[in-house]
Design a protein around this motif. Sequence first.
Motif, PDB file in Angstrom:
ATOM      1  N   GLY A  33      21.195  64.166  11.837  1.00 23.94           N
ATOM      2  CA  GLY A  33      19.857  64.318  11.287  1.00 23.94           C
ATOM      3  C   GLY A  33      18.827  64.578  12.360  1.00 23.94           C
ATOM      4  N   LYS A  68      26.767  65.800   3.499  1.00 28.27           N
ATOM      5  CA  LYS A  68      25.826  65.190   4.436  1.00 28.27           C
ATOM      6  C   LYS A  68      24.801  66.205   4.917  1.00 28.27           C
ATOM      7  N   VAL A  71      22.122  66.781   2.308  1.00 27.44           N
ATOM      8  CA  VAL A  71      21.122  65.704   2.289  1.00 27.44           C
ATOM      9  C   VAL A  71      20.132  65.883   3.438  1.00 27.44           C
ATOM     10  N   GLY A  72      20.666  66.145   4.638  1.00 24.88           N
ATOM     11  CA  GLY A  72      19.802  66.317   5.796  1.00 24.88           C
ATOM     12  C   GLY A  72      18.906  67.533   5.675  1.00 24.88           C
ATOM     13  N   LYS A  75      16.075  66.816   3.253  1.00 29.97           N
ATOM     14  CA  LYS A  75      15.123  65.894   3.879  1.00 29.97           C
ATOM     15  C   LYS A  75      14.203  66.631   4.843  1.00 29.97           C
ATOM     16  N   ARG A  76      14.787  67.486   5.684  1.00 31.20           N
ATOM     17  CA  ARG A  76      13.979  68.169   6.704  1.00 31.20           C
ATOM     18  C   ARG A  76      13.230  69.369   6.125  1.00 31.20           C
ATOM     19  N   GLN A 260      19.542  60.412   7.218  1.00 26.57           N
ATOM     20  CA  GLN A 260      18.157  60.314   6.753  1.00 26.57           C
ATOM     21  C   GLN A 260      17.273  59.665   7.807  1.00 26.57           C
ATOM     22  N   ALA A 263      16.677  62.230  10.525  1.00 28.71           N
ATOM     23  CA  ALA A 263      15.713  63.253  10.103  1.00 28.71           C
ATOM     24  C   ALA A 263      14.283  62.734  10.223  1.00 28.71           C
TER      25      ALA A 263
END
Length: 354
Positions: A33, A68, A71-72, A75-76, A260, A263
Motif C-alpha cells: 500500500g 489486495k 483494495v489498495g 483506496k489510493r 489500507q 495507503a
Amino acid sequence: MDVALDTLKFIDLTTSSIIFLFIVGFIGGLVSGFIGSGGAFVLTPGMMSLGVPGTVAVASNMCHKFPKALVGAIKRFRYGQVDIKLGLVMAASAGIGVQVGIKIQNHILEIWGQAGSNLYVSVSFVAVLVIVGSYVFYDAMKSSKSTGADVTPALALRLQKIELWPMITFKTAKVRISLWFTVPVGFATGMLAATIAVGGFIGVPGMIYVLGAGGLVASASELVIAFAMGLGGTINWAMHGMVDIRLTLIILAGSLLGVQLGAIGTTLVREVMIKIVMGSIMLIVAVSRALALPKYLAQLGLMDIAPEKVAFMDQASFLIMCAALTLGAVIILGAMFKARRAMARQAQEAYGQA
C-alpha cells in the motif's frame, strides 16, 4: 508436466507457520500500500523460507495479489493518486509478459525439477533486487540531500521529447509519451511478476525513471497493473495446479489489513520516503535469498557443501528475512507517526494563533 507436478508437495502448516505467514502478509500489504510494489518481494521469499516450493510460492502469491491490489487501488484512487489510463495501458503489455514468464517457469520445472526452479527464482530475486534496490536507494539518498522532492529523471525527459506515434497523455501522472516506451516497461513488469511474483519493483521504477511519472502516482497506478496481472496469472497457474489456496488466504488476510494502512501512509510522508523504504528492504531481502542459493546448488549436484552449513545458512536467511520485514514496518509506521505528530503540532499552533 505431470512428472513435474508429481514432485511438488504443499507444506504442512503449523500454528507458528500460520502466524508467521499472517505477519508476513500484513507487512507485505503494508509495504504494498505504501510503495505500490505488491509487497511480493517479501512475501515470496517469506513463504520459501518455510520450505514452500518456489513455483507454489510464486503462484499462491500471485493469487492473493489481485484482490489486495484492488483494495489498495480503490483506496489510493480516492486520494487522487491513481492514473487509471496509465495502469491499463501498462497492464496490456504486462499481461503478455505474465504468460511468457509462466511458460519459462514451467519449462525450467520440467527440465531441472523443483530445485532448479527454486534456484531460478532465488537467483532472479538476488540479481533484480541488488540492481534495482541499489539504484532506487541511491536516488532516494540523492533526493533527500537536495530538496527531497521528485524531479523528472533525465532519461524520461529525453523520451518524452521523442514524437513517435501514437503519443499518449496521462493526465493524473502529467506525462505525455509514446505508447512504444510503455510496452517494454509493462512487458518486463509482467514477465518478472510471473517469474518471481514481483513486478512492482520493475514497474514502479520504470514508470518513474523511464516514463517520468511521480513516485506517488507510479506506486498507486502499479496497483491497477497488479490487479490485472494477478487475475490473469492466477487463472493460468491454477490450471497447472500450482496455487496453494491455504497460503493465499492466510497472507491475504494479513495483507488486506496492511495495504489500507500503507495507503494512508502515502498521504502523510514525503515522496522520497517511498524510495527509501523500497531500496532498504530490497537490499536486505537480496542478502536473505543469496544465503539460500548454496542449498539449491547442492540439490542439483553443482556444489558440495556440508548439511550443517546448509542448515546454518537457512536459519540465517530466515532471520535476515524477518529483519527486512521488521525494518520495513518500522520505517513506514515511524514515518507515519512522525508526520502525524508534525501535523498535530501545526494544528495546535494554528489554533493558538487564531
